[in-house]
Design a protein around this motif. Structure first.
Motif, PDB file in Angstrom:
ATOM      1  N   THR A  40      -7.353  -3.837   4.105  1.00  0.00           N
ATOM      2  CA  THR A  40      -7.203  -2.199   3.798  1.00  0.00           C
ATOM      3  C   THR A  40      -6.790  -2.399   2.645  1.00  0.00           C
ATOM      4  N   GLN A  41      -7.158  -1.254   1.535  1.00  0.00           N
ATOM      5  CA  GLN A  41      -6.667  -0.927   0.223  1.00  0.00           C
ATOM      6  C   GLN A  41      -6.319   0.497   0.232  1.00  0.00           C
ATOM      7  N   HIS A  42      -6.537   1.151   1.276  1.00  0.00           N
ATOM      8  CA  HIS A  42      -6.043   2.589   1.033  1.00  0.00           C
ATOM      9  C   HIS A  42      -5.103   3.096   2.258  1.00  0.00           C
ATOM     10  N   VAL A  43      -4.369   3.933   2.204  1.00  0.00           N
ATOM     11  CA  VAL A  43      -3.618   4.346   3.264  1.00  0.00           C
ATOM     12  C   VAL A  43      -4.316   4.895   4.483  1.00  0.00           C
ATOM     13  N   GLY A  44      -5.443   5.753   3.791  1.00  0.00           N
ATOM     14  CA  GLY A  44      -6.200   6.401   4.866  1.00  0.00           C
ATOM     15  C   GLY A  44      -6.850   5.432   5.757  1.00  0.00           C
ATOM     16  N   ASP A  45      -7.275   4.307   5.196  1.00  0.00           N
ATOM     17  CA  ASP A  45      -7.969   3.240   5.938  1.00  0.00           C
ATOM     18  C   ASP A  45      -7.110   2.610   7.064  1.00  0.00           C
ATOM     19  N   LEU A  71       0.750  -1.129   0.152  1.00  0.00           N
ATOM     20  CA  LEU A  71       0.309  -0.132  -0.039  1.00  0.00           C
ATOM     21  C   LEU A  71       0.752   1.316   0.009  1.00  0.00           C
ATOM     22  N   GLU A  72       2.195   0.830   0.028  1.00  0.00           N
ATOM     23  CA  GLU A  72       3.055   2.260   0.079  1.00  0.00           C
ATOM     24  C   GLU A  72       2.558   3.045   1.450  1.00  0.00           C
ATOM     25  N   PHE A  73       2.492   2.302   2.355  1.00  0.00           N
ATOM     26  CA  PHE A  73       1.989   2.963   3.637  1.00  0.00           C
ATOM     27  C   PHE A  73       3.273   3.069   4.622  1.00  0.00           C
TER      28      PHE A  73
END
Length: 394
Positions: free
Chosen positions: A325-330, A267-269
């Motif tokens: 999760t699929q997004h950094v914000g999640d 996710l590049e988190f």
């Protein structure tokens, strides 16, 4: 100041008056209804009825721990936790007894130091009392007077941060609370001009004030924390130590929780998005106050390794959700929401020590030593790029 404790009788009364049960009204029977209440240190907490029930269970365990500590004092005497051995005529037995007592004390501390015991136990076991004993008795008051009216970059930043430190708290967010917190932070900024002041210390010092009750004791706890407990350079201008801790944590996440680490990498988190605040504020902005202080109980006795255990535990407890999760914000939302509702410190610390596994101070130190050159090189390169003039037309 924020209250005093003058005698065992007063302490006992204070303990009983604060360890209360939260009783939601009949209108808050459903778990999806939000209720507000104050915790032990008078922070306003929002949660549902399930959260209230958890806190009631936690409070009962606090009562039980209090009885254990009072019983130990009655049987072993005052300051029993400083004793490293028991009576024995054999040298070998003395060594074994000292080790056994240390293990017993560690178990007790991991179960939580009762709130009324925290000030004196922290002050002695952390090394703050010893540090204070090396200077004249009037050290803090003299430095307070000497720095009054002084204006520096640190004092300006402190003044800016005071109203933003736990706003709404019934004592911290008052002129008296601001003044006490300011004195502690300003005096320390002059004690160690290399550190000066860094954002994040305001939250740490504020919570120390609430626990220690007096400015001077809070000051010495801050001093021992920055000078002996935490890694060097955590709060200096370039936050070198904090950057190293983030890199160590990232490596530990990959080793201890490889599935989560791999998913977050996809996710590049960047874990520093959440972990930087955890390590700079020592969880004081993220976890409920009583859970934070249970972490600090261990921090002041076992050292900074507990910060890594707890940070990893937070990810572990939400592993299933994080892997979906699929997004950094999640990811950020899940972690922030979960930390704010970790009202049961035993659940968190159970995961931290039983499921994450042991990590010694020596292991953490080796990781820091290994990763520090790489982090320093990256910081130097970043600074070089910031300071280098841009080529014309580029």
């Amino acid at each position: 100041m924020y209250g005093t404790q003058e005698s065992r009788r007063n302490i006992s009364f204070d303990y009983q008056s604060h360890v209360i049960s939260y009783r939601p009204s009949i209108y808050t029977r459903r778990a999806n209804i939000t209720v507000k209440f104050q915790d032990l240190y008078e922070f306003t907490v929002e949660g549902n009825v399930d959260d209230v029930n958890v806190l009631n269970e936690v409070r009962e365990r606090v009562r039980q721990q209090g009885r254990v500590w009072w019983a130990l004092e009655a049987s072993k005497g005052a300051n029993w936790y400083l004793e490293t051995n028991v009576s024995s005529s054999l040298k070998g037995s003395l060594k074994f007894s000292a080790l056994a007592n240390a293990v017993t004390l560690r178990r007790l501390i991991r179960k939580g130091i009762p709130p009324v015991w925290r000030p004196k136990v922290w002050f002695t076991l952390s090394g703050a009392a010893k540090k204070k004993s090396t200077v004249p008795e009037s050290y803090y008051s003299d430095l307070t007077k000497a720095t009054a009216g002084e204006v520096t970059a640190a004092t300006k930043q402190i003044d800016h941060d005071l109203p933003r430190t736990f706003p709404g708290h019934p004592w911290l967010d008052t002129p008296e609370g601001h003044a006490a917190l300011r004195r502690v932070l300003v005096v320390y900024s002059f004690r160690d001009s290399y550190v000066g002041y860094c954002q994040g210390l305001n939250y740490v010092a504020a919570l120390l004030l609430l626990v220690m009750k007096t400015e001077e004791d809070a000051f010495w706890m801050l001093a021992v924390l920055l000078e002996n407990v935490l890694v060097n350079d955590c709060y200096t201008n370039n936050l070198t130590g904090c950057h190293v801790e983030q890199r160590v944590f990232k490596d530990l996440l990959a080793k201890k929780l490889p599935k989560i680490a791999s998913h977050l990498e996809d996710l590049e988190f960047d874990v520093s998005l959440v972990a930087t605040e955890w390590f700079l504020c020592l969880f004081s902005k993220s976890l409920p106050s009583e859970t934070t202080l249970r972490v600090w109980d261990i921090l002041f006795y076992e050292g900074a390794k507990v910060l890594f255990n707890v940070a990893l535990a937070i990810f572990k407890m939400k592993e299933d959700e994080l892997l979906l999760t699929q997004h950094v914000g999640d990811v950020v939302h899940i972690l922030q929401k979960s930390t704010h509702h970790l009202f049961d410190p035993d659940e968190l610390l159970g995961v931290a020590f039983d499921k994450i596994g042991s990590m010694t101070t020596n292991t953490i130190s080796k990781e820091r030593k290994k990763l520090e050159p790489e982090v320093m090189a990256e910081l130097d390169e970043r600074l070089r790029r910031l300071n280098s003039p841009k080529a014309d037309g580029s």
